[in-house]
Enzyme design. Structure first.
Site: not given
Ligand SMILES: Nc1ncnc2c1ncn2[C@@H]1O[C@H](COP(=O)(O)OP(=O)(O)O)[C@@H](O)[C@H]1O
Ligand SMILES: [Mg+2]
Length: 189
Positions: A14, A89, A128, A134, A145
């Site tokens: 995204k 969401r 990532r 992160r 998640r």
């Protein structure tokens, strides 16, 4: 106004695709995740509240997210449109977004669903986490998640199909190839 909802599981691309869309179409970008991470970094009250949820892989409560969203949206002047990245969401958030836009004489133009297999999502997010640090990109939080995505967020696919705004995109492939597919859909609007 071109109001795009960019949709997909964590790691579906995204953020990556939003950057390209913003550049090509000259619209504003709202990444609710980036807004929250900035608040956390600045140590604000909102940031402290948000951190508790994010560290657990959970969603921020709907009412709080909706307030944040409306205030960022209203801060844009002479906007050609907005790309909503990471919002909505939940179905409650989708309904709130529709209402917020309707109050401003607007609507969602299209919902772009970046469809990526789970194994690939895991690989991308672990990478990532290593590259960007992160905090929620660790294996345990990623699993939570993805569970939250399937239980609370994926039902939006049928919700947007029902609204006749749904656009499926194969999110597996090169970033350029995926971007070209998105542009083809947007240019048809
Ligand atoms: N088409 C792609 N192929 C391979 N990796 C990708 C692709 N798109 C994004 N990525 C990588 O996957 C990770 C997640 O992408 P990101 O845009 O941050 O996803 P999201 O915002 O949906 O969580 C990033 O590290 C990004 O570089
Ligand atoms: Mg993102």
């Amino acid at each position: 106004m071109l109001n795009i909802v960019i949709f997909g599981a964590p790691g579906s691309g995204k953020g990556t695709q939003s950057e390209r869309i913003v550049e090509k179409y000259g619209i504003n970008h709202i990444s609710t995740g980036d807004v929250l991470r900035a608040e956390i970094k600045n140590g604000t009250e909102l940031g402290k509240t948000a951190k508790g949820y994010i560290d657990q892989g959970q969603l921020i409560p709907d009412e709080l997210m909706i307030d944040i969203l409306a205030s960022v949206f209203d801060s844009f002047k002479d906007s050609k449109g907005v790309i909503f990245d990471g919002f909505p969401r939940t179905i409650a958030q989708a309904e709130a977004l529709k209402k917020m836009l309707a109050e401003r004489g607007q609507d969602v133009s299209v919902m772009v669903d970046l469809d990526v297999p789970e194994e690939e999502l895991m690989v991308r997010l672990i990478k990532r986490g290593k590259d960007s640090g992160r905090a929620d990109d660790n294996e345990e939080t990623i699993k939570k998640r993805l569970h939250v995505y399937h239980s609370q967020t994926a039902p939006l696919i049928d919700w947007y199909k029902n609204e006749k705004k749904y656009q499926h995109i194969n999110g597996l492939g090169t970033m350029e190839g995926i971007f070209a597919e998105i542009c083809e859909a947007v240019d048809k609007l």
